[in-house]
Write a protein that holds these residues in place. Structure first.
Motif, short mmCIF file in Angstrom:
data_model
loop_
_atom_site.label_atom_id
_atom_site.label_comp_id
_atom_site.label_asym_id
_atom_site.label_seq_id
_atom_site.Cartn_x
_atom_site.Cartn_y
_atom_site.Cartn_z
N CYS A 154 -55.99 -21.11 5.26
CA CYS A 154 -54.64 -21.14 5.82
C CYS A 154 -54.70 -21.74 7.22
N CYS A 157 -53.74 -18.65 9.91
CA CYS A 157 -54.57 -17.47 10.12
C CYS A 157 -56.02 -17.64 9.65
N GLU A 159 -57.18 -17.49 6.69
CA GLU A 159 -57.45 -16.74 5.45
C GLU A 159 -57.72 -17.70 4.28
N CYS A 175 -50.45 -19.20 4.31
CA CYS A 175 -50.66 -18.26 3.21
C CYS A 175 -49.71 -17.07 3.26
N CYS A 178 -49.94 -14.20 6.25
CA CYS A 178 -49.40 -14.33 7.60
C CYS A 178 -47.97 -14.87 7.60
ZN ZN Z 1 -52.28 -17.34 6.69
#
Ligand code: ZN
Length: 244
Positions: A154, A157, A159, A175, A178
């Motif tokens: 992402c 963030c 992720e 994503c 977040c």
């Molecule tokens: Zn994210």
């Protein structure tokens, strides 16, 4: 000075006295334009070589800096055309259109030539998969233009596991962890996997563009590309009316 190159025909435009002004994508990935005098006369032996997306061996005559060089010869090496296959022919027109706008004179980008010739070969072998091949080409064109952020993590963030829900201008792919979103507006599940396949497969293995995630991804990337090119192109409008 005569320069002979392998190239792909992009757009032929009628010119005075039955001639054509033709734009090409050269093997070096540069857009080059030449005048083919008398190309549309019945006696001209090279007419068929000027169909969009034909792979040709072309000779240019003229000064390197000249606006318009003369096309001295043009021999057809490969045509992706499948007679009577509407969808494939519409996709060929779209491909010629987008590459004609993205390739630049005086700028070499060999990735463009590799991409378009791979798509041409894939279209010839699999005309029924034309839509998937077009989506594949659009994805890689955006990448070549530097407009496609990587989707592994992402962009906001970092992720890796949570599903992608949107593409934002500043953080790229974002994503679900977040970016809270109305599920009706979020991208469907499977976007990251679809992007991963697009990134790793060849043109002839372009993933089916019909499942939900693929369709959402194609629409998103196509809109991004059209925005960059200044609005929907005529070839796309025709395709949308006829087959979509
Ligand atoms: Zn994210």
């Amino acid at each position: 000075m005569i320069e002979t190159l392998q190239a792909i025909v992009l757009r032929p435009t009628l010119f005075q006295d039955g001639g054509l002004v033709v734009s090409f994508l050269t093997e070096h990935g540069e857009r080059k334009v030449g005048i083919a005098k008398g190309a549309k006369k019945p006696t001209a032996k090279w007419v068929s070589a000027f169909e969009p997306l034909s792979l040709v061996r072309v000779g240019f005559f003229g000064k390197e800096q000249a606006e318009l060089r003369r096309v001295t010869r043009c021999e057809l090496q490969h045509s992706p055309l499948t007679l009577g296959h509407l969808e494939s022919n519409l996709v060929m027109a779209c491909l010629a259109d987008i590459f004609d706008r993205v390739a630049k004179e005086g700028v070499e980008d060999e990735r463009l030539f590799r991409l378009l010739s791979a798509c041409g070969r894939a279209l010839k072998d699999h005309p029924d998969r034309a839509m998937s091949i077009l989506a594949y080409a659009e994805h890689w064109l955006l990448h070549c233009m530097g407009l496609l952020p990587h989707s592994r993590v992402c962009g906001a963030c970092g992720e890796e596991a949570a599903p992608i829900v949107m593409l934002s201008e500043d953080h790229g792919w974002r994503c679900a962890d977040c970016t809270p979103m109305d599920p009706a507006k979020a991208l469907p599940a499977g976007i990251r996997e679809h992007l991963r396949i697009l990134r790793t497969c060849s043109a002839e293995d372009a993933p089916d563009s019909r499942p939900e995630a693929a369709r959402a991804c194609t629409e998103l990337l196509r809109n991004r590309l059209m925005k960059e090119l200044g609005g929907e192109l005529r070839s796309y409008e025709v395709m949308r009316r006829m087959v979509m």
